[in-house]
Design an enzyme around this catalytic site. Structure first.
Site, PDB file in Angstrom:
ATOM      1  N   GLU A 150       3.015  18.768   9.392  1.00  0.00           N
ATOM      2  CA  GLU A 150       2.735  19.094   7.998  1.00  0.00           C
ATOM      3  C   GLU A 150       2.964  17.888   7.089  1.00  0.00           C
ATOM      4  O   GLU A 150       2.197  17.647   6.148  1.00  0.00           O
ATOM      5  CB  GLU A 150       3.608  20.269   7.550  1.00  0.00           C
ATOM      6  CG  GLU A 150       3.155  21.609   8.079  1.00  0.00           C
ATOM      7  CD  GLU A 150       1.765  21.976   7.592  1.00  0.00           C
ATOM      8  OE1 GLU A 150       1.516  21.937   6.370  1.00  0.00           O
ATOM      9  OE2 GLU A 150       0.901  22.271   8.437  1.00  0.00           O
TER      10      GLU A 150
ATOM     11  N   TYR B  23       1.683   6.017   2.743  1.00  0.00           N
ATOM     12  CA  TYR B  23       2.639   6.878   2.035  1.00  0.00           C
ATOM     13  C   TYR B  23       3.986   6.872   2.775  1.00  0.00           C
ATOM     14  O   TYR B  23       4.483   7.899   3.243  1.00  0.00           O
ATOM     15  CB  TYR B  23       2.091   8.293   1.901  1.00  0.00           C
ATOM     16  CG  TYR B  23       0.794   8.357   1.123  1.00  0.00           C
ATOM     17  CD1 TYR B  23       0.798   8.384  -0.274  1.00  0.00           C
ATOM     18  CD2 TYR B  23      -0.431   8.353   1.779  1.00  0.00           C
ATOM     19  CE1 TYR B  23      -0.388   8.420  -0.997  1.00  0.00           C
ATOM     20  CE2 TYR B  23      -1.628   8.387   1.060  1.00  0.00           C
ATOM     21  CZ  TYR B  23      -1.603   8.421  -0.323  1.00  0.00           C
ATOM     22  OH  TYR B  23      -2.779   8.450  -1.023  1.00  0.00           O
TER      23      TYR B  23
ATOM     24  N   TYR C 137       5.021  22.972  -1.434  1.00  0.00           N
ATOM     25  CA  TYR C 137       4.066  23.187  -0.350  1.00  0.00           C
ATOM     26  C   TYR C 137       4.720  23.073   1.023  1.00  0.00           C
ATOM     27  O   TYR C 137       4.550  23.960   1.869  1.00  0.00           O
ATOM     28  CB  TYR C 137       2.897  22.193  -0.437  1.00  0.00           C
ATOM     29  CG  TYR C 137       2.086  22.229   0.834  1.00  0.00           C
ATOM     30  CD1 TYR C 137       1.249  23.303   1.111  1.00  0.00           C
ATOM     31  CD2 TYR C 137       2.227  21.234   1.807  1.00  0.00           C
ATOM     32  CE1 TYR C 137       0.550  23.385   2.300  1.00  0.00           C
ATOM     33  CE2 TYR C 137       1.527  21.303   3.000  1.00  0.00           C
ATOM     34  CZ  TYR C 137       0.694  22.375   3.243  1.00  0.00           C
ATOM     35  OH  TYR C 137       0.020  22.464   4.428  1.00  0.00           O
TER      36      TYR C 137
ATOM     37  N   ASP D 124      -1.943  23.860  -0.674  1.00  0.00           N
ATOM     38  CA  ASP D 124      -2.242  22.432  -0.666  1.00  0.00           C
ATOM     39  C   ASP D 124      -3.571  22.220  -1.395  1.00  0.00           C
ATOM     40  O   ASP D 124      -4.127  23.148  -2.002  1.00  0.00           O
ATOM     41  CB  ASP D 124      -2.285  21.883   0.766  1.00  0.00           C
ATOM     42  CG  ASP D 124      -3.485  22.391   1.558  1.00  0.00           C
ATOM     43  OD1 ASP D 124      -4.114  23.386   1.144  1.00  0.00           O
ATOM     44  OD2 ASP D 124      -3.786  21.784   2.607  1.00  0.00           O
TER      45      ASP D 124
END
Length: 362
Positions: free
Chosen positions: A35, A80, A118, A136
């Site tokens: 996830e 990220y 989320y 999402d």
């Protein structure tokens, strides 16, 4: 009506879902990793990283105890990077506060590092069967079209409105498969552009389809134009080695290594910028030589052109003034360290110097 929508969606998902590795497991840790990796990243990109990550860090304890340099190297290229740091921080929190077991409720998960609304809802529903809605980007698009929501989807009020409308659709005891079905529909059918409405199980109930508004719903306001920066970096050579610096753990690109340098200031040449930044960051005096690479790269909120110069060490002792650490390494050791993508392109140019100057896009 809500039952029919939910049933049609779940039936479609069971017939049409993609065979993805994280769908073959009930291991909460594996689901959590998937996830996090899938946030803002394409499925095809994630799959090899998912396998490598779990092979190297097969348990929460292994992740918690991992060397941060190795962790970032395994994550290198996925982008990220705060996600990787937050994964490890949460793993350490789980060891210290929960006996090494992932908490089983959305509320408890929400208290862990990196678990927003989320992630906590998706892990709680997928791994532990809690009845909670996970929203999402895919889900927001599906529901905004289904209900005909025309307000700006970037606004929190719009998201809360969508959540209030979608919540009654959540079938008791089937939140995990429902959330997966919505996300799958958004990823494969209800796509941002040119959705495949003819294959959608919700077509007859969809406001946007019925009113031919799939090209305008969801509405998302434009971001301000991303600024562009010119960055000058130096590959400082000394006795067959080059200097690299490790960014501080917290902050943008934390724990990654880079070549020293920084933003071009008004009135500077790129070469003088490179020399100044190296002096300010490392205390070294260098002679700036040939520019051998020019790399264009876009981040989420800004763009850069990275100009890389060969530099010759003149004097001084390398100090970590604005970083965690500086280190002299041989060029053939560079690939052992995790670097941001733009710096990886500089390494490619450095190790394969086919021309005096290269213009590259990452």
């Amino acid at each position: 009506m809500s039952f029919d929508i939910s049933k049609s969606l779940i039936d479609w998902f069971q017939r049409s879902k993609r065979d993805l590795p994280w769908r073959r497991t009930k291991n909460p840790y594996h689901i959590w990793v998937s996830e996090v990796m899938l946030q803002q990243t394409q499925v095809a990109t994630v799959i090899p990283y998912y396998h490598r990550f779990l092979e190297r860090f097969p348990t929460i304890q292994a992740l918690a105890e991992a060397d941060s340099n190795e962790l970032m190297k395994v994550w290198e290229g996925l982008g990220y990077y705060a996600r990787a740091r937050h994964l490890q921080a949460a793993a350490r929190q789980i060891l210290s506060e929960y006996g090494g077991q992932l908490p089983t409720t959305r509320a408890a998960l929400r208290r862990l590092k990196g678990f927003g609304d989320y992630t906590s809802a998706s892990v709680a529903s997928l791994a532990f069967g809690e009845d909670c809605l996970a929203l999402d980007g895919n889900a927001l698009r599906v529901f905004s079209r289904l209900f005909g929501i025309r307000e700006d989807i970037r606004q929190r009020a719009t998201r809360l409105k969508i959540e209030s409308l979608a919540q009654p659709l959540l079938p008791k005891g089937q939140a995990g498969i429902f959330n997966e079905a919505v996300m799958e529909l958004g990823a494969t059918v209800c796509t941002p552009k040119l959705p495949h409405c003819g294959h959608c199980p919700l077509q007859t109930a969809c406001y946007a389809f019925q009113h031919r508004l799939t090209d305008t719903i969801p509405y998302k306001s434009s971001r301000s134009k991303a600024p562009h920066y010119h960055i000058a970096v130096g590959v400082v050579h000394r006795d067959g080695k080059v200097l690299i610096a490790r960014r501080k753990a917290e902050g943008f690109l934390g724990n990654l290594w880079e070549f020293p340098g920084g933003k071009l200031q008004s009135g500077e040449t790129l070469a003088s910028c490179c020399q100044r930044e190296i002096r300010e960051e490392t205390s070294l005096e260098v002679s700036v030589g040939e520019k051998f690479a020019e790399v264009k790269h876009a981040y989420t909120h800004f763009k850069i052109t990275l100009h890389a110069f060969h530099c010759t060490y003149l004097s001084g002792e390398a100090l970590a003034r604005s970083s965690q650490e500086v280190r002299w390494v041989s060029p053939d050791e560079l690939r052992q360290y995790p670097f941001p993508k733009a710096n990886q392109a500089v390494i490619d140019a450095l190790l394969r110097p086919t021309a005096s100057s290269l213009s590259l896009f990452t």
